[in-house]
Enzyme design. Sequence first.
Site, short mmCIF file in Angstrom:
data_model
loop_
_atom_site.label_atom_id
_atom_site.label_comp_id
_atom_site.label_asym_id
_atom_site.label_seq_id
_atom_site.Cartn_x
_atom_site.Cartn_y
_atom_site.Cartn_z
N GLU A 1 0.83 -1.20 0.00
CA GLU A 1 0.00 0.00 0.00
C GLU A 1 0.87 1.26 0.00
O GLU A 1 0.75 2.10 -0.89
CB GLU A 1 -0.91 -0.02 1.24
CG GLU A 1 -2.04 0.98 1.19
CD GLU A 1 -3.03 0.73 2.32
OE1 GLU A 1 -4.24 0.69 2.04
OE2 GLU A 1 -2.59 0.58 3.49
N GLU B 1 -5.68 18.65 38.05
CA GLU B 1 -6.48 19.83 38.34
C GLU B 1 -5.69 21.12 38.19
O GLU B 1 -6.21 22.12 37.70
CB GLU B 1 -7.04 19.71 39.76
CG GLU B 1 -8.23 20.60 40.04
CD GLU B 1 -8.89 20.21 41.34
OE1 GLU B 1 -10.10 19.90 41.33
OE2 GLU B 1 -8.20 20.19 42.39
#
Length: 567
Positions: free
Chosen positions: A73, A313
Amino acid sequence: MSLPDQPKRPLTSLPKSRTGIRGLDEITSGGLPAGRPTLICGSAGSGKTLFSIEFIVRGAMEFNEPGVFMAFEEKSEELALNVTSLGFDLDQLQREKLIKLDHVRIERSEIEETGEYDLDGLFIRLGYAIDSIGAKRVVLDTIENLFAGLTNQSILRAELRRLFEWLKEKKVTTIITGEKGEGSLTRQGLEEYVSDCVILLDHRVKNQISTRLLRIIKYRGSIHGTNEYPFLIDETGISVLPVTSLTLNHPVSSERISSGIQALDKMLDGQGFFKGSSILVSGTAGTGKTSIAATFADQTCQRKERCIYFAFEESPQQITRNMHSIGLDLQQHIDDGLLAFQAARPTLNGLEMHLVAIHKQIQEFKPTVVIIDPITNLITVGSVSDVKSMLIRLIDFLQAEQITVMFTALSLNSLVNEQTDEGVSSLVDAWLQVKDIEMNGERNRGLYIMKSRGMKHSNQVREFIITDHGINLVDVYLGIEGVLTGSARVAQQLEEETGLVLRKHALSRKDREIERKRLVLEAKIASLQEEFESVQDELNKTYVDDELRKEVLAKNREEVTRSRHNE
């Protein structure tokens, strides 16, 4: 008649070829079957080509096994360019004859015109490539292009079988990639049956978050992991996360390590946490969970040990700046290479990918302490049960490595706040809870040790105070209305100090009165003593006078008597 005992022949295990891909050799118990074909299947974009090229490159660079990569490919130049981001220099490896890239162009129109199809040309071309570098590994990517123009199923099956048999005769470890079909692992559906090992790659997107997963469908002649394993593709290649053992046979240590808070260590039998244990710090927002975690990290670095801090956080810059306010200089530890931050929003990856990333970073940095702050943010990328499953696997991995881990978890202001730690409280070895104590218009903090396995620990609440010089825990005061904290505690302390001063003053005044009365009494005693001595002297004087008179009278009589005799 019993048969004579036959000598037992030693069992030989299936020879395997190590892949060099992180985690995959552990899952496959040593690698792919040596000298046999392995099928890698999956949908477009699942990572089949990258998986295959890394197998070739790692074999050439790490195990001295040259390899041939035959693509149907992508062109060789495109393939080499695509993997440069992973640090693979395929052109250099080709010049060193460690690998050989070959692009085979299949024209569907030619097959349709001639009506004939066989793989003899491929065998010749592939055989020459193998012999030219002495290849031990081969990749055929992808097999669908090889049979794109063939509609005769009987010829297709025959050629597939012939291809697999030819590869086995060449004794090369082969990977064949294939696109996932409908209702089968590949489009033809035959490769999965004639392959000795079949690995399925999957790329899922859930809640707009992608996760890559690997599963071994079959592996002839070998035990292997059967679960779905997340894998990560980054700048170093592929990393597969093995699901950790659930046999609970991890080693344990009796060594103790300090929390960095002296008063907390005293509450933990005076010595701190067990090394290699898991610790949960839970509490509502603003109660100081990150400060406890940062203090623990600072204490670890003070011992010249490494710590890695996973923040979901705040950014490392925020944490470093904020901790300056309580006297912690985390930047110094970062500069010394003892502290590393890994900060990202939970939505960056799925739970499994977070777990893979944490595994990889821990293995690279090799810390003795890990901090994850907070685990409750992970709920945004998975359910509570998913988060709990991920954390169980993480705890198992860290305990096996004897790494101490501290989690922080956000609790909600509700009646079920004990359930907001994502179900980890039952898994960890120690659980600290920081709660708000509201009274007299103030909000103060109280720290509890909910549990600490394997050691004596305090069952008392301590007031949790954050100062310019770090964290301190003080004894709470018990008043008529219950526990006193904050200004109520200070007022109680002042009242007790005032009472102490008054008691001291009262005692001093009493002592002075006693001393005065003692002096008065002693004066009276002295006066009476003098009076007694005066009376005693008077009485003694009368007695002496009488005795003297008697003595003079006696002498006078004797004198009178003598004078009479002389007459």
